[in-house]
Design a protein around this motif. Sequence first.
Motif, PDB file in Angstrom:
ATOM      1  N   TRP A 159    -104.353 -11.568 -57.022  1.00  0.00           N
ATOM      2  CA  TRP A 159    -104.429 -10.527 -58.048  1.00  0.00           C
ATOM      3  C   TRP A 159    -105.578  -9.578 -57.750  1.00  0.00           C
ATOM      4  O   TRP A 159    -106.661 -10.012 -57.332  1.00  0.00           O
ATOM      5  CB  TRP A 159    -104.596 -11.133 -59.443  1.00  0.00           C
ATOM      6  N   ILE A 160    -105.323  -8.295 -57.940  1.00  0.00           N
ATOM      7  CA  ILE A 160    -106.335  -7.247 -57.788  1.00  0.00           C
ATOM      8  C   ILE A 160    -106.246  -6.429 -59.087  1.00  0.00           C
ATOM      9  O   ILE A 160    -105.295  -5.670 -59.278  1.00  0.00           O
ATOM     10  CB  ILE A 160    -106.037  -6.377 -56.552  1.00  0.00           C
ATOM     11  N   VAL A 161    -107.205  -6.672 -60.007  1.00  0.00           N
ATOM     12  CA  VAL A 161    -107.161  -6.050 -61.341  1.00  0.00           C
ATOM     13  C   VAL A 161    -108.156  -4.893 -61.366  1.00  0.00           C
ATOM     14  O   VAL A 161    -109.378  -5.119 -61.254  1.00  0.00           O
ATOM     15  CB  VAL A 161    -107.507  -7.086 -62.444  1.00  0.00           C
ATOM     16  N   LEU A 162    -107.655  -3.675 -61.459  1.00  0.00           N
ATOM     17  CA  LEU A 162    -108.547  -2.507 -61.434  1.00  0.00           C
ATOM     18  C   LEU A 162    -109.326  -2.437 -62.738  1.00  0.00           C
ATOM     19  O   LEU A 162    -108.791  -2.714 -63.814  1.00  0.00           O
ATOM     20  CB  LEU A 162    -107.748  -1.213 -61.203  1.00  0.00           C
ATOM     21  N   GLN A 207    -102.290 -20.215 -62.781  1.00  0.00           N
ATOM     22  CA  GLN A 207    -101.367 -19.388 -63.551  1.00  0.00           C
ATOM     23  C   GLN A 207    -102.025 -18.071 -63.965  1.00  0.00           C
ATOM     24  O   GLN A 207    -103.248 -17.971 -64.090  1.00  0.00           O
ATOM     25  CB  GLN A 207    -100.852 -20.140 -64.763  1.00  0.00           C
ATOM     26  N   SER A 208    -101.177 -17.049 -64.172  1.00  0.00           N
ATOM     27  CA  SER A 208    -101.645 -15.705 -64.584  1.00  0.00           C
ATOM     28  C   SER A 208    -100.856 -15.265 -65.803  1.00  0.00           C
ATOM     29  O   SER A 208     -99.755 -15.750 -66.031  1.00  0.00           O
ATOM     30  CB  SER A 208    -101.408 -14.707 -63.436  1.00  0.00           C
ATOM     31  N   GLY A 247    -103.775 -16.243 -58.342  1.00  0.00           N
ATOM     32  CA  GLY A 247    -102.960 -16.568 -59.513  1.00  0.00           C
ATOM     33  C   GLY A 247    -101.476 -16.656 -59.209  1.00  0.00           C
ATOM     34  O   GLY A 247    -101.072 -17.024 -58.101  1.00  0.00           O
ATOM     35  N   SER A 248    -100.684 -16.257 -60.208  1.00  0.00           N
ATOM     36  CA  SER A 248     -99.226 -16.472 -60.122  1.00  0.00           C
ATOM     37  C   SER A 248     -98.463 -15.254 -60.630  1.00  0.00           C
ATOM     38  O   SER A 248     -99.055 -14.316 -61.173  1.00  0.00           O
ATOM     39  CB  SER A 248     -98.848 -17.661 -61.025  1.00  0.00           C
ATOM     40  N   LEU A 249     -97.137 -15.327 -60.486  1.00  0.00           N
ATOM     41  CA  LEU A 249     -96.284 -14.372 -61.188  1.00  0.00           C
ATOM     42  C   LEU A 249     -96.490 -14.612 -62.679  1.00  0.00           C
ATOM     43  O   LEU A 249     -96.689 -15.754 -63.103  1.00  0.00           O
ATOM     44  CB  LEU A 249     -94.811 -14.638 -60.839  1.00  0.00           C
ATOM     45  N   THR A 250     -96.418 -13.556 -63.493  1.00  0.00           N
ATOM     46  CA  THR A 250     -96.637 -13.731 -64.942  1.00  0.00           C
ATOM     47  C   THR A 250     -95.312 -13.850 -65.693  1.00  0.00           C
ATOM     48  O   THR A 250     -95.289 -13.916 -66.919  1.00  0.00           O
ATOM     49  CB  THR A 250     -97.411 -12.550 -65.556  1.00  0.00           C
ATOM     50  N   LEU A 275     -98.078 -12.943 -51.915  1.00  0.00           N
ATOM     51  CA  LEU A 275     -97.958 -11.685 -52.680  1.00  0.00           C
ATOM     52  C   LEU A 275     -99.327 -11.135 -53.043  1.00  0.00           C
ATOM     53  O   LEU A 275    -100.311 -11.887 -53.160  1.00  0.00           O
ATOM     54  CB  LEU A 275     -97.154 -11.918 -53.967  1.00  0.00           C
ATOM     55  N   ALA A 276     -99.377  -9.825 -53.242  1.00  0.00           N
ATOM     56  CA  ALA A 276    -100.587  -9.165 -53.763  1.00  0.00           C
ATOM     57  C   ALA A 276    -100.119  -8.207 -54.846  1.00  0.00           C
ATOM     58  O   ALA A 276     -99.257  -7.352 -54.586  1.00  0.00           O
ATOM     59  CB  ALA A 276    -101.306  -8.401 -52.661  1.00  0.00           C
ATOM     60  N   VAL A 277    -100.621  -8.383 -56.065  1.00  0.00           N
ATOM     61  CA  VAL A 277    -100.241  -7.493 -57.165  1.00  0.00           C
ATOM     62  C   VAL A 277    -101.483  -6.793 -57.699  1.00  0.00           C
ATOM     63  O   VAL A 277    -102.487  -7.449 -58.013  1.00  0.00           O
ATOM     64  CB  VAL A 277     -99.533  -8.257 -58.310  1.00  0.00           C
TER      65      VAL A 277
END
Length: 290
Positions: A238-241, A27-28, A225-228, A170-172
């Motif tokens: 997930w790609i968190v800058l 989960q995200s 992870g997942s959709l939030t 997906l990639a967010v």
Amino acid sequence: TLHWGYDEHNGPSHWKEVFPVANGDRQSPIDIKTTEAKYDPSLRPISPNYDPTSAKVILNNGHSTSVEFDDAENKSVLIGGPLAGTYRLRQIHFHWGSSDDAGSEHAVDGMKYAAEEPGEMECKELIVTSHGETKVSSTSCGAQEVLHVVHWNADRYSSFVEAARQPDGLAVMAVFLKIGECNPQLKKITDRLDAIRAKGKRALFTNFDPSCLLPRSLDYWTYFGSLTVPPLLESVVWIVLREPISVCSEQLAKFRSLLCTGEGEAACYLLRNYRPPQPLKGREINPVVW
Ligand SMILES: NS(=O)(=O)c1ccc(C(=O)NCc2ccccc2F)cc1
Ligand SMILES: [Zn+2]
């Protein structure tokens, strides 16, 4: 039945009643503990490649505001980094909090950038007043909001909805927004919010390249992870800058003026729309800095 939202009676703590995956293993969002992140030399830079003519419409779906892109072909794509293949840009949207010191979803080293109200990160600033005395102001530092850039794996799947059901679908990309200077690129979006104040409203939004909202450095952390938001599907790379972009208080306030109700309904403001960090459940987080 529960119509999910972000209030006391239908918020994140209730979502599991309708979406049991809320208690899943990937989960995200999460709180990224940078010291435990494990460097993976095989990970490459990410490479966003967007065509401004893909932008179509800006809308208020009652949970956020999003700019939707034409994803009928590989016109605007994200490749590289942890991604195997070409991920097609679908939409961008935002999460925010009810005050300037809360609102993003991912956190870094507990600096709940966005943070649920309790325990948000505070920075002490020494302020020298005009008559020379110093005083400590506890303002929250870190980012106050987050931008999500949503893509789907067009190499392997034939639609977003199909991809959203796959573990690598997906990639967010998440970009932290930090209180500071007003952001001239973000202005293009905040200036349109008056036209879509009520849930369900939409307005033309063309000639927009979302790379203009990305920071100079594309250093990032990545994890599975997942959709939030519901349906909370566990299908997101997930790609968190690491580097935030700036947003000013007045711009944030415009997001909070959006309504989570439709025209003609008793107005309720969309004051916050972020999910608190979820359990890591043994997942590995890889930092990518070069
Ligand atoms: N905050 S986020 O994790 O970046 C996020 C990204 C996209 C969606 C979405 O498209 N939902 C609708 C939806 C979901 C599944 C299938 C079809 C859909 F339209 C939700 C959350
Ligand atoms: Zn989001």
